[in-house]
Design a protein around this motif. Structure first.
Motif, PDB file in Angstrom:
ATOM      1  N   PRO A   1       0.815  -1.227   0.000  1.00 32.18           N
ATOM      2  CA  PRO A   1       0.000   0.000   0.000  1.00 32.18           C
ATOM      3  C   PRO A   1       0.844   1.270   0.000  1.00 32.18           C
ATOM      4  O   PRO A   1       0.473   2.259  -0.632  1.00 32.18           O
ATOM      5  CB  PRO A   1      -0.820  -0.119   1.287  1.00 32.18           C
ATOM      6  CG  PRO A   1      -0.886  -1.588   1.562  1.00 32.18           C
ATOM      7  CD  PRO A   1       0.427  -2.129   1.076  1.00 32.18           C
ATOM      8  N   SER A   2       1.988   1.251   0.665  1.00 29.21           N
ATOM      9  CA  SER A   2       2.820   2.456   0.706  1.00 29.21           C
ATOM     10  C   SER A   2       3.424   2.776  -0.658  1.00 29.21           C
ATOM     11  O   SER A   2       3.672   3.935  -0.979  1.00 29.21           O
ATOM     12  CB  SER A   2       3.920   2.318   1.761  1.00 29.21           C
ATOM     13  OG  SER A   2       4.825   1.289   1.411  1.00 29.21           O
ATOM     14  N   ALA A   3       3.649   1.770  -1.488  1.00 32.40           N
ATOM     15  CA  ALA A   3       4.185   2.014  -2.828  1.00 32.40           C
ATOM     16  C   ALA A   3       3.187   2.795  -3.669  1.00 32.40           C
ATOM     17  O   ALA A   3       3.571   3.656  -4.461  1.00 32.40           O
ATOM     18  CB  ALA A   3       4.545   0.699  -3.510  1.00 32.40           C
ATOM     19  N   MET A   4       1.904   2.514  -3.486  1.00 39.18           N
ATOM     20  CA  MET A   4       0.881   3.240  -4.244  1.00 39.18           C
ATOM     21  C   MET A   4       0.834   4.709  -3.837  1.00 39.18           C
ATOM     22  O   MET A   4       0.482   5.562  -4.635  1.00 39.18           O
ATOM     23  CB  MET A   4      -0.496   2.609  -4.032  1.00 39.18           C
ATOM     24  CG  MET A   4      -0.673   1.290  -4.754  1.00 39.18           C
ATOM     25  SD  MET A   4      -0.439   1.385  -6.542  1.00 39.18           S
ATOM     26  CE  MET A   4      -1.674   2.569  -7.019  1.00 39.18           C
TER      27      MET A   4
ATOM     28  N   SER B   1      13.164  -4.077  -0.748  1.00 38.40           N
ATOM     29  CA  SER B   1      11.847  -4.419  -1.265  1.00 38.40           C
ATOM     30  C   SER B   1      10.866  -3.268  -1.030  1.00 38.40           C
ATOM     31  O   SER B   1      10.969  -2.545  -0.054  1.00 38.40           O
ATOM     32  CB  SER B   1      11.339  -5.675  -0.545  1.00 38.40           C
ATOM     33  OG  SER B   1      10.023  -5.956  -0.910  1.00 38.40           O
ATOM     34  N   LEU B   2       9.899  -3.165  -1.932  1.00 37.81           N
ATOM     35  CA  LEU B   2       8.816  -2.201  -1.738  1.00 37.81           C
ATOM     36  C   LEU B   2       7.750  -2.763  -0.806  1.00 37.81           C
ATOM     37  O   LEU B   2       6.930  -2.024  -0.307  1.00 37.81           O
ATOM     38  CB  LEU B   2       8.151  -1.882  -3.085  1.00 37.81           C
ATOM     39  CG  LEU B   2       8.949  -1.077  -4.077  1.00 37.81           C
ATOM     40  CD1 LEU B   2       8.153  -0.938  -5.373  1.00 37.81           C
ATOM     41  CD2 LEU B   2       9.287   0.303  -3.529  1.00 37.81           C
ATOM     42  N   GLN B   3       7.815  -4.060  -0.603  1.00 38.80           N
ATOM     43  CA  GLN B   3       6.797  -4.711   0.210  1.00 38.80           C
ATOM     44  C   GLN B   3       6.964  -4.339   1.683  1.00 38.80           C
ATOM     45  O   GLN B   3       8.065  -4.266   2.196  1.00 38.80           O
ATOM     46  CB  GLN B   3       6.868  -6.220   0.065  1.00 38.80           C
ATOM     47  CG  GLN B   3       5.671  -6.921   0.659  1.00 38.80           C
ATOM     48  CD  GLN B   3       5.661  -8.397   0.323  1.00 38.80           C
ATOM     49  OE1 GLN B   3       6.709  -8.982   0.096  1.00 38.80           O
ATOM     50  NE2 GLN B   3       4.504  -8.988   0.290  1.00 38.80           N
ATOM     51  N   GLU B   4       5.832  -4.095   2.315  1.00 42.19           N
ATOM     52  CA  GLU B   4       5.866  -3.732   3.723  1.00 42.19           C
ATOM     53  C   GLU B   4       5.989  -4.960   4.567  1.00 42.19           C
ATOM     54  O   GLU B   4       5.544  -6.007   4.286  1.00 42.19           O
ATOM     55  CB  GLU B   4       4.601  -2.967   4.101  1.00 42.19           C
ATOM     56  CG  GLU B   4       4.511  -1.680   3.371  1.00 42.19           C
ATOM     57  CD  GLU B   4       3.226  -0.923   3.682  1.00 42.19           C
ATOM     58  OE1 GLU B   4       2.216  -1.523   4.056  1.00 42.19           O
ATOM     59  OE2 GLU B   4       3.265   0.292   3.526  1.00 42.19           O
TER      60      GLU B   4
END
Length: 77
Positions: free
Chosen positions: A34-37, A74-77
């Motif tokens: 969600p933070s990447a968006m 990674s972009l993943q949280e």
């Protein structure tokens, strides 16, 4: 690469159908990170089958998160 959608076998479905599959990339990124968006530096790039690549067995719509500035991790949280 954060998501890959496999298009079912058969005749090439045409560009409109392929676009329907690539439209799954944004919701997949929202779920993945969600933070990447919310990050204005993160963009999306999509690789998808063409009529020519379909003949060679390409069925993958590949969703890729991109940034102009190189990052590590990674972009993943």
């Amino acid at each position: 690469v954060y998501h890959v959608v496999t298009v079912p076998d058969g005749d090439f479905p045409g560009e409109t159908a392929i676009i329907d599959y690539q439209d799954k990339c944004q919701p997949a990124l929202e779920e993945f990170s969600p933070s990447a968006m919310a990050d204005p530096e993160v963009g999306m790039f999509v690789l998808y089958p063409t009529a020519d690549s379909w003949k060679r067995g390409d069925r993958a719509v590949t969703c890729i998160a991109t940034t102009d500035i190189p990052r590590t991790g990674s972009l993943q949280e």
